[in-house]
Design a protein around this motif. Structure first.
Motif, mmCIF file in Angstrom:
data_model
loop_
_atom_site.group_PDB
_atom_site.id
_atom_site.type_symbol
_atom_site.label_atom_id
_atom_site.label_comp_id
_atom_site.label_asym_id
_atom_site.label_seq_id
_atom_site.Cartn_x
_atom_site.Cartn_y
_atom_site.Cartn_z
ATOM 1 N N PHE A 27 5.179 6.848 8.337
ATOM 2 C CA PHE A 27 4.666 5.568 7.993
ATOM 3 C C PHE A 27 4.958 4.563 9.030
ATOM 4 C CE2 PHE A 27 3.342 1.392 5.860
ATOM 5 C CZ PHE A 27 2.097 1.755 5.632
ATOM 6 N N SER A 63 6.850 13.165 6.284
ATOM 7 C CA SER A 63 5.628 12.335 6.893
ATOM 8 C C SER A 63 6.376 10.929 7.354
ATOM 9 C CB SER A 63 4.504 12.099 5.726
ATOM 10 O OG SER A 63 4.118 13.150 5.333
ATOM 11 N N GLY A 99 -1.932 2.125 7.563
ATOM 12 C CA GLY A 99 -2.804 3.306 7.851
ATOM 13 C C GLY A 99 -2.116 4.478 7.071
ATOM 14 N N SER A 100 -2.758 5.675 7.414
ATOM 15 C CA SER A 100 -2.136 6.970 6.932
ATOM 16 C C SER A 100 -0.866 7.260 7.241
ATOM 17 C CB SER A 100 -3.336 8.025 6.924
ATOM 18 O OG SER A 100 -4.705 7.611 6.857
ATOM 19 N N LEU A 101 -0.398 8.215 6.375
ATOM 20 C CA LEU A 101 1.036 9.036 6.987
ATOM 21 C C LEU A 101 0.527 9.849 7.985
ATOM 22 C CD1 LEU A 101 2.170 10.250 3.263
ATOM 23 C CD2 LEU A 101 2.988 8.056 4.322
ATOM 24 N N GLN A 102 1.620 9.759 8.938
ATOM 25 C CA GLN A 102 1.437 10.806 10.311
ATOM 26 C C GLN A 102 2.485 11.790 10.291
ATOM 27 O OE1 GLN A 102 0.762 8.079 13.609
ATOM 28 N NE2 GLN A 102 0.954 6.388 12.043
ATOM 29 N N GLU A 138 0.651 3.826 -3.115
ATOM 30 C CA GLU A 138 -0.047 5.108 -2.745
ATOM 31 C C GLU A 138 1.148 6.476 -2.632
ATOM 32 O OE1 GLU A 138 -2.076 4.375 0.759
ATOM 33 O OE2 GLU A 138 -3.412 2.897 -0.071
ATOM 34 N N ASN A 139 2.240 6.128 -2.505
ATOM 35 C CA ASN A 139 3.348 7.257 -2.021
ATOM 36 C C ASN A 139 4.338 7.572 -3.320
ATOM 37 O OD1 ASN A 139 1.789 8.238 0.332
ATOM 38 N ND2 ASN A 139 2.249 6.053 0.801
ATOM 39 N N ASP A 179 0.942 -1.149 -0.034
ATOM 40 C CA ASP A 179 -0.144 0.023 -0.065
ATOM 41 C C ASP A 179 0.811 1.405 0.088
ATOM 42 O OD1 ASP A 179 -2.325 -1.567 -0.206
ATOM 43 O OD2 ASP A 179 -2.678 -1.170 2.142
#
Length: 607
Positions: A566, A564, A572-575, A511-512, A507
């Motif tokens: 991970f 960011s 989950g989402s980037l933090q 996604e990134n 993922d």
């Protein structure tokens, strides 16, 4: 005269009506990328006929749409329903084709007969045999499928060392199961049995019991395929489970005679390499179709190290050609698959009887020659040097070989091996796809979750280490000495957590990262234990293995970057971390992560 006039009017009206009706008749409609199966009635014969239908007949079908033409081999299909009937005889011949373009397609089929004609490409050779349905047309419309079903996106090819959907240009990265390698040694397939249990030192041990996959019966769903009044449910359920975990590839052998499992072959008789088991192969096709619908790439491994000289003493002679042609004719239409030349191909001390460099090249080039669809062809390696390098050094740069299916014994060095061979291939002028497909040691591999809860070393060195060094994906090998090992594994839930951790990495990449445009540059980080994958001046993905004071050298670029974090354990989402922005031009600290500072983290730095 009046009667004659009325007769002419009636005939004219009938002619007009027939013409209008013909105009209104629609062509048979198929969807783009879906399998078109055409059947032809020809001579009555059987798998055991003296006049061998697999060797002495050749069905060629030419499909045309505008300026696109595909020449596709067909195959003998017995009664045309052999998966259900287990028929060995009949008069049906078939071809399978997956159309790449929408609109009207035409086709022209020719069945020819002659001594060993199946081995020849000479269209003038042999006697032409009359068949029904020899010419026709059909119409192709847009597919109604969506991801992960490959019919929603099309065919995967090799591009820049990664898988890419041929038409859309979208890149794709794989993660999934390398075990059990004898996936097709399944009790519900016709003509399938284990010739003998394994006793050799250094391999997983087997008994007489074929795979049943009973724990996955609960994963079969109403509407899923079966054959012969409910057979196949457990294997179909297993594939459902694997897909539900976000995994998108499964590794399997198609020929392990003389090998470890001794339970998978396409032949009607394992002692006769000229005749194929039609019903078994049709049942394989049901499973392969379901894999494609579930978004699972077919990693088709064509032989084992123990049997790589079994056909034609390693040459691509008549028996190997026949074997490869039959597999291509029946299964080449699938959209997501790669051919693997064979496990641990080539000489090593433990496997001295092996194919040589010329034989590897010949087999590779033959696959490319007979493949209408340009599926990637990979070479599975030995696990360590010098056995691995002795083989790869002689074939690196060979244009027909798309890359390597990598085996590494010591996981701590896996990333370095990937980077080494990516660099060698690039210098040789032919970039390789490298897939990390078998991690050692041979006896351990990926253990069950109960023994290795978060798979710390696999996650660190193999999953993130190789992906951030240019690997095109990762598959997990279950080892030889585990309770649920490479030959007897029945329940993929034994590695449930491993699939989750792998899905987090897939993922993140999808996604990134423009990963197909990135290169490994681990030296940018102030730790030899960290990994860095970057597109210079644009994006940097960094793996930090544990708590520490880390910095990155951005001297190669200027400007501002966002930062960011991970979580590789939980996804989950980037933090956000303690530092939100970095400025290029010098060495600079990352700051601290947003959560548990003792675990590993991924840092994403983007312009």
């Amino acid at each position: 005269m009046k009667k004659h006039f009325l007769y002419l009017i009636a005939c004219t009206f009938l002619l007009i009506s027939c013409t209008e009706k013909k105009k209104e008749e629609k062509l048979t409609e198929y969807q783009r990328w879906h399998t078109v199966t055409l059947s032809f009635e020809g001579p009555e014969t059987s798998e055991k006929a003296d006049d061998n239908p697999f060797l002495n007949y050749r069905l060629n079908v030419e499909f045309t749409n505008g300026d696109k033409t595909y020449e596709v081999r067909g195959f003998y299909a017995a009664d045309g329903d052999a998966a259900e009937s287990s028929a060995e005889k009949g008069k049906i011949w078939q071809v399978r084709f997956s159309p790449s373009e929408m609109g009207e397609w035409s086709y022209s089929a020719t069945l020819q007969h002659g001594d060993s004609i199946a081995l020849s490409n000479d269209k003038l050779q042999g006697e032409e045999i009359s068949i029904t349905n020899a010419m026709g047309k059909f119409n192709v419309v847009a597919s109604d499928k969506k991801s992960p079903d490959f019919r929603g996106k099309g065919r995967l090819v090799n591009s820049k060392g990664y898988f890419r959907f041929q038409d859309s240009g979208e890149y794709w990265i794989k993660g999934g199961a390398d075990s059990p390698e004898n996936l097709l040694g399944y009790e519900d397939f016709d003509g399938t049995y284990r010739m003998q249990s394994s006793e050799s030192k250094g391999e997983a041990k087997t008994n007489e019991q074929l795979h049943r996959y009973a724990p996955h019966l609960e994963d079969w769903n109403n509407g899923d395929p079966t054959w012969k009044e409910g057979k196949g449910k457990a294997l179909i359920g297993a594939l459902n489970y694997l897909s539900s975990k976000g995994m998108n590839v499964a590794y399997f052998l198609t020929l392990n005679i003389l090998g470890d499992g001794k339970d998978v072959w396409p032949y009607a008789d394992p002692d006769d390499f000229t005749r194929f088991d039609v019903s078994k192969l049709e049942q394989w096709e049901i499973v392969f179709n379901h894999m494609q619908a579930k978004g699972i790439l077919l990693h088709m491994v064509l032989q084992e190290t123990e049997n790589e000289t079994m056909l034609d003493k390693g040459d691509t002679g008549s028996m190997r050609q026949l074997y490869l042609r039959e597999l291509m004719a029946r299964f080449g239409h699938h959209l997501a698959m790669n051919f693997n030349l064979g496990e641990e191909n080539g000489y090593a001390e433990f496997t001295p009887v092996s194919q040589n460099d010329a034989q590897r090249r010949a087999m590779t080039s033959f696959l490319k020659k007979i493949d209408p669809y340009n599926h990637p062809v990979l070479l599975h390696t030995h696990s360590h040097e010098p056995a691995r390098a002795n083989i790869l050094d002689s074939i690196v740069g060979f244009k027909d070989l798309d890359g390597i299916s990598l085996q590494v014994d010591k996981r701590e060095g896996a990333a370095e091996v990937v980077e080494t061979w990516k660099t060698k291939a690039s210098k040789a002028g032919h970039e390789w796809m490298i897939t990390m497909d078998e991690i050692g040691m041979w006896h351990t591999g990926a253990r069950s979750d109960s023994l290795d809860g978060n798979h710390d070393s696999l996650r660190r060195y193999v999953l993130w280490g190789t992906l951030l060094s240019g690997a095109a994906g990762v598959e997990w090998y279950f080892g030889a000495n585990n309770t649920y090992h490479d030959l007897n594994a029945e329940d993929w839930r034994s590695r449930d957590r491993l699939w989750e951790i792998t899905k987090h990495a897939l993922d993140f990449f999808q996604e990134n990262l423009p990963y197909w445009e990135m290169q490994a540059q681990h030296s940018l980080i102030n730790s030899k234990e960290a990994y860095c994958y970057r597109k210079e001046g644009e994006v940097y993905a960094v793996y930090l293995p544990e708590k520490g004071n880390y910095s990155i050298d951005l001297s190669e670029t200027e400007g501002d970057f966002t930062v960011s974090w991970f979580d590789p354990l939980n996804g989950g989402s980037l933090q956000p971390g303690s530092v939100l922005k970095l400025k290029g031009g010098s060495k600079i600290d990352f700051g601290t992560p947003p959560g548990d500072k003792e675990q590993d983290w991924i840092v994403l730095i983007k312009r």
